[in-house]
Design an enzyme around this catalytic site. Sequence first.
Site, PDB file in Angstrom:
ATOM      1  N   GLY A 186      -1.261   2.078  -4.420  1.00  0.00           N
ATOM      2  CA  GLY A 186      -2.582   2.174  -3.797  1.00  0.00           C
ATOM      3  C   GLY A 186      -2.708   1.310  -2.556  1.00  0.00           C
ATOM      4  O   GLY A 186      -3.257   1.744  -1.535  1.00  0.00           O
TER       5      GLY A 186
ATOM      6  N   GLN B 124       7.111   3.842  -9.883  1.00  0.00           N
ATOM      7  CA  GLN B 124       7.084   3.858 -11.348  1.00  0.00           C
ATOM      8  C   GLN B 124       7.166   5.271 -11.949  1.00  0.00           C
ATOM      9  O   GLN B 124       7.731   5.436 -13.033  1.00  0.00           O
ATOM     10  CB  GLN B 124       5.831   3.130 -11.851  1.00  0.00           C
TER      11      GLN B 124
ATOM     12  N   VAL C 164      -3.042 -13.660  -5.584  1.00  0.00           N
ATOM     13  CA  VAL C 164      -4.463 -14.029  -5.556  1.00  0.00           C
ATOM     14  C   VAL C 164      -4.845 -14.573  -6.937  1.00  0.00           C
ATOM     15  O   VAL C 164      -4.448 -14.028  -7.964  1.00  0.00           O
ATOM     16  CB  VAL C 164      -5.333 -12.808  -5.197  1.00  0.00           C
TER      17      VAL C 164
ATOM     18  N   CYS D 140      -0.572   6.408 -16.504  1.00  0.00           N
ATOM     19  CA  CYS D 140       0.132   7.625 -16.861  1.00  0.00           C
ATOM     20  C   CYS D 140       0.073   7.882 -18.374  1.00  0.00           C
ATOM     21  O   CYS D 140       1.031   7.615 -19.106  1.00  0.00           O
ATOM     22  CB  CYS D 140       1.576   7.628 -16.391  1.00  0.00           C
TER      23      CYS D 140
ATOM     24  N   ASP E 243      -4.993   1.615 -10.300  1.00  0.00           N
ATOM     25  CA  ASP E 243      -5.215   1.350 -11.723  1.00  0.00           C
ATOM     26  C   ASP E 243      -6.260   0.268 -11.988  1.00  0.00           C
ATOM     27  O   ASP E 243      -6.776   0.176 -13.102  1.00  0.00           O
ATOM     28  CB  ASP E 243      -3.895   0.908 -12.371  1.00  0.00           C
TER      29      ASP E 243
ATOM     30  N   LYS F 177      -5.231   7.207 -14.676  1.00  0.00           N
ATOM     31  CA  LYS F 177      -4.610   6.180 -13.831  1.00  0.00           C
ATOM     32  C   LYS F 177      -3.182   6.596 -13.488  1.00  0.00           C
ATOM     33  O   LYS F 177      -2.270   6.435 -14.295  1.00  0.00           O
ATOM     34  CB  LYS F 177      -4.629   4.829 -14.551  1.00  0.00           C
ATOM     35  N   THR F 178      -3.002   7.145 -12.302  1.00  0.00           N
ATOM     36  CA  THR F 178      -1.696   7.642 -11.871  1.00  0.00           C
ATOM     37  C   THR F 178      -1.514   7.376 -10.376  1.00  0.00           C
ATOM     38  O   THR F 178      -2.493   7.185  -9.643  1.00  0.00           O
ATOM     39  CB  THR F 178      -1.585   9.173 -12.096  1.00  0.00           C
ATOM     40  N   ALA F 179      -0.245   7.414  -9.940  1.00  0.00           N
ATOM     41  CA  ALA F 179       0.018   7.293  -8.503  1.00  0.00           C
ATOM     42  C   ALA F 179      -0.564   8.500  -7.774  1.00  0.00           C
ATOM     43  O   ALA F 179      -0.991   8.402  -6.620  1.00  0.00           O
ATOM     44  CB  ALA F 179       1.517   7.192  -8.256  1.00  0.00           C
ATOM     45  N   ALA F 180      -0.568   9.645  -8.468  1.00  0.00           N
ATOM     46  CA  ALA F 180      -1.138  10.854  -7.873  1.00  0.00           C
ATOM     47  C   ALA F 180      -2.620  10.640  -7.560  1.00  0.00           C
ATOM     48  O   ALA F 180      -3.130  11.123  -6.539  1.00  0.00           O
ATOM     49  CB  ALA F 180      -0.967  12.027  -8.828  1.00  0.00           C
TER      50      ALA F 180
ATOM     51  N   CYS G  34      -0.418  14.518 -14.121  1.00  0.00           N
ATOM     52  CA  CYS G  34       0.527  14.019 -15.101  1.00  0.00           C
ATOM     53  C   CYS G  34       1.585  15.097 -15.354  1.00  0.00           C
ATOM     54  O   CYS G  34       1.319  16.074 -16.056  1.00  0.00           O
ATOM     55  CB  CYS G  34      -0.237  13.676 -16.386  1.00  0.00           C
TER      56      CYS G  34
HETATM   57  P1  FAD Z   1       0.840  -0.734  -8.734  1.00  0.00           P
HETATM   58  O1  FAD Z   1       1.595   0.332  -8.030  1.00  0.00           O
HETATM   59  O2  FAD Z   1       1.306  -1.152 -10.083  1.00  0.00           O
HETATM   60  O3  FAD Z   1       0.793  -1.993  -7.746  1.00  0.00           O
HETATM   61  C1  FAD Z   1       0.064  -3.162  -8.037  1.00  0.00           C
HETATM   62  C2  FAD Z   1       0.514  -4.258  -7.075  1.00  0.00           C
HETATM   63  O4  FAD Z   1      -0.380  -5.369  -7.194  1.00  0.00           O
HETATM   64  C3  FAD Z   1       1.916  -4.778  -7.373  1.00  0.00           C
HETATM   65  O5  FAD Z   1       2.724  -4.734  -6.219  1.00  0.00           O
HETATM   66  C4  FAD Z   1       1.668  -6.202  -7.830  1.00  0.00           C
HETATM   67  O6  FAD Z   1       2.714  -7.099  -7.473  1.00  0.00           O
HETATM   68  C5  FAD Z   1       0.360  -6.554  -7.117  1.00  0.00           C
HETATM   69  N1  FAD Z   1      -0.369  -7.640  -7.749  1.00  0.00           N
HETATM   70  C6  FAD Z   1      -0.565  -7.844  -9.078  1.00  0.00           C
HETATM   71  N2  FAD Z   1      -1.241  -8.993  -9.269  1.00  0.00           N
HETATM   72  C7  FAD Z   1      -1.487  -9.512  -8.035  1.00  0.00           C
HETATM   73  C8  FAD Z   1      -2.153 -10.681  -7.584  1.00  0.00           C
HETATM   74  N3  FAD Z   1      -2.665 -11.571  -8.441  1.00  0.00           N
HETATM   75  N4  FAD Z   1      -2.229 -10.896  -6.260  1.00  0.00           N
HETATM   76  C9  FAD Z   1      -1.712 -10.010  -5.369  1.00  0.00           C
HETATM   77  N5  FAD Z   1      -1.062  -8.883  -5.753  1.00  0.00           N
HETATM   78  C10 FAD Z   1      -0.959  -8.647  -7.068  1.00  0.00           C
HETATM   79  N6  FAD Z   1       1.894   8.196 -11.910  1.00  0.00           N
HETATM   80  C11 FAD Z   1       1.975   9.492 -11.474  1.00  0.00           C
HETATM   81  O7  FAD Z   1       1.232   9.875 -10.579  1.00  0.00           O
HETATM   82  N7  FAD Z   1       2.858  10.371 -12.006  1.00  0.00           N
HETATM   83  C12 FAD Z   1       3.730  10.001 -12.973  1.00  0.00           C
HETATM   84  O8  FAD Z   1       4.529  10.817 -13.416  1.00  0.00           O
HETATM   85  C13 FAD Z   1       3.696   8.654 -13.445  1.00  0.00           C
HETATM   86  N8  FAD Z   1       4.549   8.248 -14.412  1.00  0.00           N
HETATM   87  C14 FAD Z   1       4.576   6.938 -14.765  1.00  0.00           C
HETATM   88  C15 FAD Z   1       5.513   6.514 -15.698  1.00  0.00           C
HETATM   89  C16 FAD Z   1       5.605   5.190 -16.060  1.00  0.00           C
HETATM   90  C17 FAD Z   1       6.629   4.770 -17.073  1.00  0.00           C
HETATM   91  C18 FAD Z   1       4.745   4.235 -15.464  1.00  0.00           C
HETATM   92  C19 FAD Z   1       4.866   2.775 -15.806  1.00  0.00           C
HETATM   93  C20 FAD Z   1       3.785   4.639 -14.551  1.00  0.00           C
HETATM   94  C21 FAD Z   1       3.681   5.986 -14.200  1.00  0.00           C
HETATM   95  N9  FAD Z   1       2.715   6.438 -13.291  1.00  0.00           N
HETATM   96  C22 FAD Z   1       2.742   7.753 -12.868  1.00  0.00           C
HETATM   97  C23 FAD Z   1       1.576   5.568 -12.913  1.00  0.00           C
HETATM   98  C24 FAD Z   1       1.648   4.977 -11.509  1.00  0.00           C
HETATM   99  O9  FAD Z   1       2.895   4.371 -11.292  1.00  0.00           O
HETATM  100  C25 FAD Z   1       0.513   3.977 -11.322  1.00  0.00           C
HETATM  101  O10 FAD Z   1      -0.693   4.578 -11.696  1.00  0.00           O
HETATM  102  C26 FAD Z   1       0.427   3.508  -9.872  1.00  0.00           C
HETATM  103  O11 FAD Z   1       1.593   2.800  -9.520  1.00  0.00           O
HETATM  104  C27 FAD Z   1      -0.821   2.660  -9.655  1.00  0.00           C
HETATM  105  O12 FAD Z   1      -0.848   2.128  -8.368  1.00  0.00           O
HETATM  106  P2  FAD Z   1      -1.559   0.709  -8.090  1.00  0.00           P
HETATM  107  O13 FAD Z   1      -1.416   0.458  -6.639  1.00  0.00           O
HETATM  108  O14 FAD Z   1      -2.889   0.685  -8.715  1.00  0.00           O
HETATM  109  O15 FAD Z   1      -0.670  -0.340  -8.929  1.00  0.00           O
END
Ligand code: FAD
Length: 558
Positions: A160, A189, A224, A307, A444, A452-455, A487
């Site tokens: 995100g 992921q 943070v 996911c 997420d 909650k997905t990357a999509a 998903c």
């Molecule tokens: P993240 O990508 O997890 O990034 C969070 C970031 O915040 C990290 O870099 C972390 O270091 C940083 N952070 C954490 N704490 C702090 C802090 N205190 N200060 C500063 N930075 C911080 N999604 C799909 O769309 N399709 C799929 O098929 C799919 N399959 C999946 C399978 C698995 C096994 C897993 C684990 C996930 C899957 N996902 C899938 C879900 C997807 O990966 C997540 O929903 C997505 O990565 C969420 O993005 P985000 O930016 O919210 O969090």
Amino acid sequence: MDIRRVTEDFAVAGQLLPEQLEAVAAQGYRSIICNRPDGEAPDQPNMVEIEQAAEAAGLACRYLPVTSGKVADYDVTGFARDLDELPGPVLAFCRTGNRSMTLWSMVQARRGASVDAVIEQARAAGFDMTGLARRLAGEQLTGANGGKVWDVLIIGGGAGGIAAASSLLARDSSLEIAIVDPAEVHYYQPGWTLVGAGVFDKGHTVRTMASLIPAGVEWIKAAVMAFEPENDCVVLENCRRIGYRRLVVAAGIKLDWHGVEGLPETLGHNGVTSNYRFDLAPYTWELVQNLRAGRALFTQPPMPIKCAGAPQKAMYLSCDHWLRQGRLDDIEVEFCNAGAVLFGVQDYVPALMEYVEKYRVDLSFNHRLTRIDGDVRTAWFETVDDAGATVEVAREFDMIHVTPPQRAPDFIADSPLADAAGWVDVDQNTLRHKRYANIWSLGDAMNAPNAKTAAAARMQAPVVANNLLQDMGRVDGVAHYNGYGSCPLTVERGKIVLAEFGYGGKLLPSFPTWLINGKRPSSLAWLLKEKILPPVYWKAMLKGREWMARPEKAQSTE
Ligand code: FAD
């Protein structure tokens, strides 16, 4: 009128009168700020009169009343915001100009100007700010990052955070943006399910953070610890404060490995694995390849999790391997799900049930994993018996794939940004914080009721970018997020049930049914997952190329 020029863009005056504002405009000023509360003195014009005269003179006008001798931190924050948002040059006034000068001096200190320099500038304009020296020094301590206040500060450089930064820059390359993230690397992921099935090498799912931070964006490599939304800053682990004009929170979800007793100690050994960890997904594949007979358990914790399909994806791909190897008859498979249904959107359940039956999976709903002992290869689950009493049941296993309990990161849950459950509290359409108007969140970490997905983050990033810039007056129209999440349920090697849905479980397929029918297993959907979505992630989503993700503008603005 006694106007004291402080900088090219800023000046201070004593009480202005409505009839003087034409002359103020004629001198080139474009905005005024009134720092004097109405009714302070009987001979003082009130703010309505000032506003009317300002409008007639073509001046922008803000009212930021400050009680004499009581300049509060939030006044300084408000003054900083006014200075940023109003067209310059700006003329601020109060009874004598002193309060306006004090506010300006404190904003400069907060932004890193030295105390001596601030006092000297004030002196040159005819004001003595030496009595303010200690307070100015204090502002420097609470002020941010050597004084820099970012146009946009993004917390988290995951799916995100990077996508939001790129989408912002794609719309306005002049923005000063920083991303705060302590992680050296960034993970794809969604690829981990395929690593756990021997399709991808884990190296395909990781890149250095440095290589992904968009050009022109500053990376602050730190975690943070706390949010101070009243002061427009975040606090880092080393107690340093970073200031912002607008904040985007994208810090992901917390995997609570300690939420299952005994799990951290045995994870990665004794047949205990999880695709939710980069380093353990290859262990899943190792266990699957080596298991010839016995019992395999797959667990799913209570929602929300990232996911929601991933726990069963691991199961189907393992079963598919055992079936192809002719071993499935000797392997008992059980899906222990803390929830009450196989998948949250009913339309996809029939296709999934065909595979549950094909692989002869035992479905155990309302079974929450609470304890595990790898040495004796036993897991314990909390469930409810026929009489409605809560009981603990034990299961022995030869391998177990654990999806850990998940919750909001602690530093978010403990902050003023959180809702009662700990997630960043946003409007589900605009993704803007419900209480802090200069904060947005995606991914997420926030509480919109989407999967909650990357999509989902791929769709949310352009919405956040649009709405933040709309708030800055740089684009027109507010965009709405429709809750899209996806998903890809890998039901066998080479086939996927592609679940795509929005708020309320409304189906939102990306492709016509003749191409991919999401309710049926599809080879094309597998091709999408294996070959197309990874480059879409790295080369489009994280680069601000909004492939099939252009935000839709709402009918009416907020
Ligand atoms: P993240 O990508 O997890 O990034 C969070 C970031 O915040 C990290 O870099 C972390 O270091 C940083 N952070 C954490 N704490 C702090 C802090 N205190 N200060 C500063 N930075 C911080 N999604 C799909 O769309 N399709 C799929 O098929 C799919 N399959 C999946 C399978 C698995 C096994 C897993 C684990 C996930 C899957 N996902 C899938 C879900 C997807 O990966 C997540 O929903 C997505 O990565 C969420 O993005 P985000 O930016 O919210 O969090």
